[in-house]
Design a protein around this motif. Structure first.
Motif, PDB file in Angstrom:
ATOM      1  N   THR A  14      56.922 -38.552 -50.334  1.00  0.00           N
ATOM      2  CA  THR A  14      57.762 -37.395 -50.636  1.00  0.00           C
ATOM      3  C   THR A  14      56.903 -36.168 -50.930  1.00  0.00           C
ATOM      4  OG1 THR A  14      59.496 -38.822 -51.553  1.00  0.00           O
ATOM      5  CG2 THR A  14      59.568 -36.486 -52.152  1.00  0.00           C
ATOM      6  N   ALA A  15      55.836 -36.371 -51.697  1.00  0.00           N
ATOM      7  CA  ALA A  15      54.939 -35.257 -52.042  1.00  0.00           C
ATOM      8  C   ALA A  15      54.345 -34.632 -50.787  1.00  0.00           C
ATOM      9  CB  ALA A  15      53.839 -35.739 -52.978  1.00  0.00           C
ATOM     10  N   HIS A  16      54.036 -35.449 -49.799  1.00  0.00           N
ATOM     11  CA  HIS A  16      53.462 -34.922 -48.562  1.00  0.00           C
ATOM     12  C   HIS A  16      54.525 -34.269 -47.670  1.00  0.00           C
ATOM     13  CE1 HIS A  16      49.230 -36.041 -48.812  1.00  0.00           C
ATOM     14  NE2 HIS A  16      49.597 -37.173 -49.365  1.00  0.00           N
ATOM     15  N   SER A  17      55.795 -34.520 -47.956  1.00  0.00           N
ATOM     16  CA  SER A  17      56.852 -33.885 -47.166  1.00  0.00           C
ATOM     17  C   SER A  17      57.146 -32.465 -47.665  1.00  0.00           C
ATOM     18  CB  SER A  17      58.141 -34.725 -47.218  1.00  0.00           C
ATOM     19  OG  SER A  17      58.783 -34.611 -48.479  1.00  0.00           O
ATOM     20  N   TYR A  18      56.716 -32.153 -48.885  1.00  0.00           N
ATOM     21  CA  TYR A  18      56.883 -30.811 -49.436  1.00  0.00           C
ATOM     22  C   TYR A  18      55.704 -29.927 -49.038  1.00  0.00           C
ATOM     23  CZ  TYR A  18      60.534 -32.749 -52.523  1.00  0.00           C
ATOM     24  OH  TYR A  18      61.663 -33.350 -53.023  1.00  0.00           O
ATOM     25  N   THR A  19      55.904 -28.621 -49.137  1.00  0.00           N
ATOM     26  CA  THR A  19      54.827 -27.667 -48.866  1.00  0.00           C
ATOM     27  C   THR A  19      54.673 -26.741 -50.066  1.00  0.00           C
ATOM     28  OG1 THR A  19      56.168 -25.872 -47.950  1.00  0.00           O
ATOM     29  CG2 THR A  19      55.570 -27.684 -46.444  1.00  0.00           C
ATOM     30  N   ASN A  20      53.662 -25.893 -50.011  1.00  0.00           N
ATOM     31  CA  ASN A  20      53.436 -24.945 -51.096  1.00  0.00           C
ATOM     32  C   ASN A  20      54.536 -23.890 -51.197  1.00  0.00           C
ATOM     33  OD1 ASN A  20      51.097 -26.296 -51.691  1.00  0.00           O
ATOM     34  ND2 ASN A  20      49.734 -24.812 -50.713  1.00  0.00           N
ATOM     35  N   HIS A  21      55.444 -23.880 -50.202  1.00  0.00           N
ATOM     36  CA  HIS A  21      56.558 -22.917 -50.222  1.00  0.00           C
ATOM     37  C   HIS A  21      57.874 -23.571 -50.638  1.00  0.00           C
ATOM     38  CE1 HIS A  21      53.919 -19.981 -48.404  1.00  0.00           C
ATOM     39  NE2 HIS A  21      53.641 -20.829 -47.432  1.00  0.00           N
ATOM     40  N   THR A  22      57.815 -24.839 -51.035  1.00  0.00           N
ATOM     41  CA  THR A  22      59.025 -25.521 -51.513  1.00  0.00           C
ATOM     42  C   THR A  22      59.529 -24.839 -52.785  1.00  0.00           C
ATOM     43  OG1 THR A  22      58.276 -27.622 -50.570  1.00  0.00           O
ATOM     44  CG2 THR A  22      59.966 -27.738 -52.274  1.00  0.00           C
TER      45      THR A  22
END
Length: 282
Positions: free
Chosen positions: A69-77
């Motif tokens: 899940t953490a890798h599915s998010y980006t710094n723009h989440t």
């Protein structure tokens, strides 16, 4: 001002972008570590410890999902989504911490005779779970420690982790690997001394928190951590190539290498912050 630059915590200067980036960085690293701890603990249980094995497997799957899940998010989440995610992960870290302390209690009261998890190793993994848990609480509350406090506290934590690693390597190598066992023991002694020195610096706060002392503290630790990291890398490569005798799982060898690499990144980050805050020290 963009959403990434919006100040979430005016007192600490943490922006939305910084909060999201730091949160994801911590979770991506430590969720993998927690997942691997679950595997290592399971491998150390006896065949009859079915309940403990089942719990370890559940934690493995939980942190594998968290990592994905953490890798599915980006710094723009959206920061609020990350805040909720941090809370969820913090609860998972709290739960695995409790599991590890339960296992430690069983070992210390001789209720798991013949199992292969060292008490210090279980304590070590629980300290890392507690560090992870507290880091997420700190991020969600925006309570970043002052730079000088953070430098000393993080180094005290990681120096003990490195000292533990050297001890584990020495005990898990086959006794016939005499030179490598001696090298691991030397690293253990070196990091014990660095840890004592760091705790002395910690007890002298705030008078010890001068730029020259902290700068020297970081430089000295960097040299020793770099040497240990290189030793771990060599050991990992030799284990993967079946060139040395040990009962060290190849993943464990890579696991401790990554933690040393993480410590070096933290030292470099602190050094850069220290220099930017005090340009005359560079």
């Amino acid at each position: 001002m963009s959403s990434d630059e919006r100040a979430l915590h005016p007192d600490t200067g943490v922006t939305s972008g910084m909060f999201v980036e730091r949160s994801l960085n911590e979770i991506r690293f430590w969720a993998r570590i927690m997942k691997e701890h679950s595997l290592f603990l399971r491998l150390g249980f006896r065949a009859e410890d079915t309940q403990l094995i089942q719990e370890a497997n559940q934690f493995y799957r939980l942190f594998e999902r968290i990592e994905q899940t953490a890798h599915s998010y980006t710094n723009h989440t959206d920061p609020e989504q990350i805040r909720r995610f941090n809370s969820e992960v913090q609860q998972a870290a709290t739960n695995i911490f409790a599991f590890k302390r339960k296992v430690l209690g069983l070992i210390l009261t001789c209720k798991l005779p013949g199992a292969n998890n060292f008490p210090l190793l279980v304590d070590h993994t629980s300290r890392e779970a507690n560090y992870f848990r507290k880091r997420l609480v700190e991020l969600n509350e925006g309570k970043l420690k002052p730079l000088a406090d953070a430098i000393i506290k993080e180094n005290v934590f990681f120096l003990r982790i490195m000292a533990d690693h050297a001890k584990f390597i020495g005990h898990l190598l086959d006794p016939s690997e005499r030179k490598l066992v001696d090298t691991a023991q030397n690293f253990s002694n070196d990091f014990d001394q660095l840890l004592y020195q760091a705790r002395d610096l910690e007890s002298m706060r705030p008078q010890s928190q001068t730029v020259p002392l902290l700068d020297q503290f970081l430089d000295q630790n960097r040299v020793s951590v770099s040497s240990l990291r290189d030793f771990k890398k060599t050991a990992r490569d030799l284990i993967e190539q079946c060139k040395i005798q040990s009962i060290i799982h190849p993943l464990l060898a890579d696991h401790v290498f990554r933690e040393a690499d993480r410590f070096l990144e933290i030292i470099d980050m602190f050094d850069a912050h220290l220099t930017s805050a005090n340009p005359q020290s560079s």
